[in-house]
Every structure is written in C-alpha cells, then in structure tokens.
Design a protein around this motif. Structure first.
Motif, short mmCIF file in Angstrom:
data_model
loop_
_atom_site.label_atom_id
_atom_site.label_comp_id
_atom_site.label_asym_id
_atom_site.label_seq_id
_atom_site.Cartn_x
_atom_site.Cartn_y
_atom_site.Cartn_z
N LEU A 81 0.80 -1.23 0.00
CA LEU A 81 0.00 0.00 0.00
C LEU A 81 0.84 1.28 0.00
CD1 LEU A 81 -2.75 1.32 0.03
CD2 LEU A 81 -2.75 1.13 2.54
N PRO A 82 1.87 1.44 0.86
CA PRO A 82 2.64 2.69 0.80
C PRO A 82 3.29 2.93 -0.56
CG PRO A 82 3.10 1.51 2.83
CD PRO A 82 2.32 0.57 1.97
N ALA A 83 3.81 1.85 -1.15
CA ALA A 83 4.43 2.01 -2.47
C ALA A 83 3.39 2.40 -3.51
CB ALA A 83 5.12 0.71 -2.88
N VAL A 84 2.22 1.78 -3.46
CA VAL A 84 1.15 2.10 -4.41
C VAL A 84 0.74 3.56 -4.27
CG1 VAL A 84 -1.29 1.70 -4.90
CG2 VAL A 84 0.28 -0.24 -4.69
N LEU A 85 0.62 4.04 -3.05
CA LEU A 85 0.22 5.44 -2.83
C LEU A 85 1.30 6.40 -3.35
CD1 LEU A 85 -1.35 5.23 0.73
CD2 LEU A 85 -2.54 5.43 -1.45
#
Length: 336
Positions: free
Chosen positions: A98-102
C-alpha cells in the motif's frame, strides 16, 4: 530486498490512485512554478538532443532521430524504474504494497491531464459566451495549432471539440492504459514518446526525417487507447442520452479515413454522439491540410455543443475510472 509493486493488481491500484488525485487536484500551479512538470523536463531533453543531433543528410537525420529517441527512452525508463525500485523499499510483509502504491500513484498523477484539459476547453466555451469571436479565437489558440484568425465561430467550436476528443485519447486514456499495463515506467515512457512526437514529429523540412521514428512509435503506442477512447465516448453518450449508436456508426465508417491513424476514433465518436461534422480540411501555418470529415451531422457548432462535449468527456472519464476499479476488484478476487 527491494520488492517492486509490479503485478497487474498493483499497477491498476497505482492507476486508480493517480486518476483520483489528478481529477481532484490536477497539477498544482505552485509545484509547476517551483519545479516544472515531467513534460517540461522531458521536453528540455528532447530539445537538447535535437540541437545536438539534427544535422546532415536526410538519411543521417533519420538515423540520428532514432538514436535520440532511444537515448530519451533509456533515460526516462531508467529514472522511472529507479523511482519504482525506491517505492519498493516501502513494501514489507506486515503492511504490504500500500505505501508504495500510494507513492507511485502520487507520482503518476502528473501524467494524465483530465482536469487541465477540461479547464482549457471550458475556457473556450466561456470566452465565446462572454467575449465573442475574438475572445474565443484567443482561447482556442491555446489548445490547437491551426490559424485562429481564419476561424469563424462554428470553426472555433469545432476546433475545441476536436481537441477535447483527441486529447482525451492521447492525454488521458493512453497514459492511463500504459500505467495500468506497466506502472510508472509504462506511463513515463508513453509520455516521453508522445512529447517527442508533439515536438519533432512534424512533416516539415527540419523534422520530417529526424522525427520520423518518434511519429511512427507514437502512432503505435496510441493505437489501443484511441479505440478505447472512442468506445468510452460512445458509452458516455449512452449514459447521458446522446446518440451512442451514431457514435459507433461514425467510428466504424469514418475513423479510418482520418489523416491520423488514431485521432479519428475519438473525434468520430464525439461527432456521432453530438450529431456534428468535425475535422475536414484545416489551415496550419498558412497551409491547407486536407482531411476527411468525421460524422455527417451539422457543421454549425455552437458554444452549447462545447458544453455538451464537456459533459460527455466528464462521463467518459468516470467510465474509465469505473473500469479501472472493476478490473482491480476482479484481480483481487481472483488472487484471493
């Protein structure tokens, strides 16, 4: 270990975040003033390569153009992959991707142009309503390359609608398509190709040979998005009570006759949906450029038609976003 968020579900999630951010906020003016925009960075590199390599015989210019394009894509691709790898450092077994996607979604939000395209075309409508023909000509000159002084009011309206349709394809659907397929590298490489085509892909004595590779590659990478853009416009027409059958009929009949292998699809769809006749012969830099008409409706377009086109455009953007979310949900369901 670096974990690259590279599954199809990951890239669709990045795309969903990017489209949402861009639709809500666009590209902030303050950020543009402080740091520019990825397109301006790419443009500076293209300009430097062109100044250094575009000389000599026609054969040498064509080879130099291929070399310049390869160098451009190598630089942009390497930087995009590096950003993706850095984002991958945020992926962990407890928090997932999730952090990378954001983060990647935030970066990719600079690539499509949903909000700015709407603003520029709406400005033409508003200028015609409040300032008349001269104001409309000044506003449309910001988004088209044809000679504005030769345009009467219906021609200004047609030019704005044609620009909206064509740029929906190569400014929104195409970068979204390549982000969805390949993540940030796909979107960045597409933007580099498209920017190169807009700068050097012209059939002029200076660029005809040097920009040959950029123009041909741009035609290829835009091919799937142009067809999809036309279908999205037809779908939007069905949802908004416009002529969806007319949009499909115009695409099938007219798109292949456009001087561009791709622009005819969204332009024909928009013409058929609105009951207009778009494209046809146009004047660029004092030269008449022949082209086929898209659609068989009326040529006397008005500011109201620009408003109707913008309504279709907004709905088509929502349809694209819904399609991304549906595909993402399907991928997550299959993976679970």
């Amino acid at each position: 270990m670096v974990h690259l968020p590279g599954t199809f579900a990951d890239t669709l999630a990045v795309l969903a975040v990017a489209l949402g951010i861009e639709a809500a906020a666009g590209y902030p003016d303050a950020l543009y003033r402080a740091a520019g925009h990825p397109v301006t960075w790419i443009g500076r590199l293209i300009a430097a390569l062109e100044r250094g390599l575009n000389r000599g015989s026609e054969r040498r210019r064509r080879i130099a153009g291929c070399v310049a394009l390869a160098l451009l894509l190598a630089v942009v691709g390497a930087l995009a992959w590096a950003f993706t790898a850095l984002a991958g450092l945020l992926v962990g077994p407890r928090i997932g991707p999730l952090p990378a996607v954001l983060l990647l979604g935030l970066i990719c939000a600079s690539l499509p142009a949903q909000r700015s395209l709407h603003q520029h075309v709406a400005a033409v409508e508003q200028a015609l309503r409040t300032g008349g023909l001269e104001a409309g000509r000044r506003a449309v000159a910001m988004i088209v390359g044809r000679d504005p002084e030769r345009l009467d009011a219906p021609a200004v309206c047609r030019a704005a609608i044609e620009s909206l349709a064509e740029n929906f394809s190569d400014g929104i659907v195409a970068p979204a398509f390549w982000i969805g397929c390949l993540g940030l590298p796909g979107g960045a490489l597409y933007k580099a190709i498209n920017t190169a085509d807009s700068m050097i892909g012209h059939r002029t004595p200076r660029y005809a040979a040097f920009g040959w590779a950029a123009a041909r590659l741009d035609d290829g990478v835009n091919l799937p998005a142009a067809r999809l853009a036309g279908l999205l416009i037809a779908g939007a027409a069905a949802l908004r009570g416009a002529d969806a059958r007319g949009a499909l009929r115009a695409m099938v009949r007219d798109a292949r006759h456009h001087r561009s292998p791709n622009a005819g699809w969204p332009e024909a769809a928009m013409a058929g949906a609105l009951g207009l006749r778009l494209a046809g012969p146009r004047v660029y830099d004092g030269t008449l450029v022949p082209d086929a008409h898209m659609g068989d409706g009326r040529a006397e377009a008005t500011a109201d038609d620009i408003a109707r086109a913008l309504a279709l455009y907004r709905t088509a953007c929502w349809l694209q976003g819904g399609l991304v979310l549906a595909l993402l949900a399907l991928c997550l369901t299959l993976a679970g």
